[in-house]
Design a protein around this motif. Structure first.
Motif, PDB file in Angstrom:
ATOM      1  N   ALA A 104       0.582  -1.369   0.192  1.00 48.81           N
ATOM      2  CA  ALA A 104       0.199   0.392  -0.168  1.00 48.81           C
ATOM      3  C   ALA A 104       0.951   1.005  -0.054  1.00 48.81           C
ATOM      4  N   ARG A 105       2.059   0.891   0.820  1.00 50.20           N
ATOM      5  CA  ARG A 105       3.025   2.376   1.007  1.00 50.20           C
ATOM      6  C   ARG A 105       3.654   2.365  -0.524  1.00 50.20           C
ATOM      7  N   ALA A 165       1.287   3.995  -2.964  1.00 44.91           N
ATOM      8  CA  ALA A 165       0.171   5.668  -3.173  1.00 44.91           C
ATOM      9  C   ALA A 165       1.795   6.582  -3.292  1.00 44.91           C
ATOM     10  N   GLU A 215      -7.549   5.065  -5.125  1.00 45.67           N
ATOM     11  CA  GLU A 215      -9.542   6.312  -5.351  1.00 45.67           C
ATOM     12  C   GLU A 215      -8.333   7.652  -5.256  1.00 45.67           C
ATOM     13  N   ARG A 216      -8.871   8.329  -6.068  1.00 49.11           N
ATOM     14  CA  ARG A 216      -8.021  10.066  -6.006  1.00 49.11           C
ATOM     15  C   ARG A 216      -9.192  10.779  -5.499  1.00 49.11           C
ATOM     16  N   MET A 274      -5.382  14.609  -2.987  1.00 51.32           N
ATOM     17  CA  MET A 274      -4.926  12.962  -2.071  1.00 51.32           C
ATOM     18  C   MET A 274      -4.686  11.781  -2.875  1.00 51.32           C
ATOM     19  N   ARG A 303      -5.427   7.784  -2.086  1.00 48.54           N
ATOM     20  CA  ARG A 303      -5.574   6.265  -1.783  1.00 48.54           C
ATOM     21  C   ARG A 303      -5.449   5.166  -1.579  1.00 48.54           C
ATOM     22  N   ARG A 338      -5.349   0.776  -1.621  1.00 44.30           N
ATOM     23  CA  ARG A 338      -5.793  -0.245  -0.656  1.00 44.30           C
ATOM     24  C   ARG A 338      -5.490  -2.355  -0.913  1.00 44.30           C
ATOM     25  N   GLU A 355      -4.252   0.699   4.149  1.00 41.88           N
ATOM     26  CA  GLU A 355      -4.047   1.015   2.841  1.00 41.88           C
ATOM     27  C   GLU A 355      -3.261   1.951   3.640  1.00 41.88           C
ATOM     28  N   ALA A 356      -3.247   3.212   2.327  1.00 40.54           N
ATOM     29  CA  ALA A 356      -2.221   4.135   2.590  1.00 40.54           C
ATOM     30  C   ALA A 356      -2.624   5.604   1.780  1.00 40.54           C
ATOM     31  N   ASP A 357      -2.159   6.870   2.467  1.00 38.27           N
ATOM     32  CA  ASP A 357      -3.122   7.497   1.281  1.00 38.27           C
ATOM     33  C   ASP A 357      -1.842   8.575   1.302  1.00 38.27           C
ATOM     34  N   ASP A 365      -1.401  14.141  -3.872  1.00 36.35           N
ATOM     35  CA  ASP A 365      -0.747  13.880  -5.024  1.00 36.35           C
ATOM     36  C   ASP A 365      -0.104  14.664  -5.741  1.00 36.35           C
TER      37      ASP A 365
END
Length: 153
Positions: free
Chosen positions: A71-72, A75, A104-105, A109, A111, A113, A128-130, A133
């Motif tokens: 996830a990292r 992202a 997801e955008r 940001m 995200r 998953r 999940e990681a955020d 952008d």
């Protein structure tokens, strides 16, 4: 006693030719040795099941760590390049086999998953990681009202 005198009595003779005491406890002679076999037959499957459970727990922990790393990585790649396909590819490269990756955008940001479906592990694993952008921030920074856009003060 002579054999002729003991004609009316039955003589009990032990394995070594000695007389056995008919009132002596024979508990030990009747088969205490079978208990060890029965206990072993119960304990060995329990130990095997415990070892399998411990190995499964280690595998689940390793899969969870890989989900976090994936996830990292996804992202980070989505924030740098701005491309969803590159983020999914980076996340799948680091994820455990069979993991599902979604990006997801929203606003500035991203995200990502990463989840492992239930048939592999009976508990849901995922992370999940955020990330900001950067591509969206750079394109928004050069719009109107900024010195790069030409409409600044």
């Amino acid at each position: 006693m002579r054999p002729s005198e003991s004609a009316g009595r039955s003589e009990r003779v032990g394995p070594r030719g000695r007389h056995r005491n008919p009132f002596r406890c024979r508990c030990r002679a009747r088969g205490d040795s079978g208990y060890v076999t029965a206990e072993t037959a119960v304990v060995i499957p329990v130990l095997v099941a415990l070892a399998a459970l411990l190995v499964w727990g280690l595998m689940a922990g390793a899969a969870q760590v890989r989900c976090v790393d994936a996830a990292r990585a996804g992202a980070r790649e989505a924030a740098r390049s701005g491309e969803t396909a590159a983020a999914v590819q980076a996340a799948r490269a680091a994820a455990p086999g069979g993991a599902e990756v979604s990006v997801e955008r929203s606003g500035g940001m991203v995200r990502v998953r990463v989840t492992v479906p239930l048939p592999r592990f009976p508990v849901p694993l995922g992370s999940e990681a955020d990330a900001l952008d950067e591509a969206a921030l750079e394109s928004g920074a050069s719009g109107p009202g900024t010195p790069e856009g030409g409409a600044g003060p």
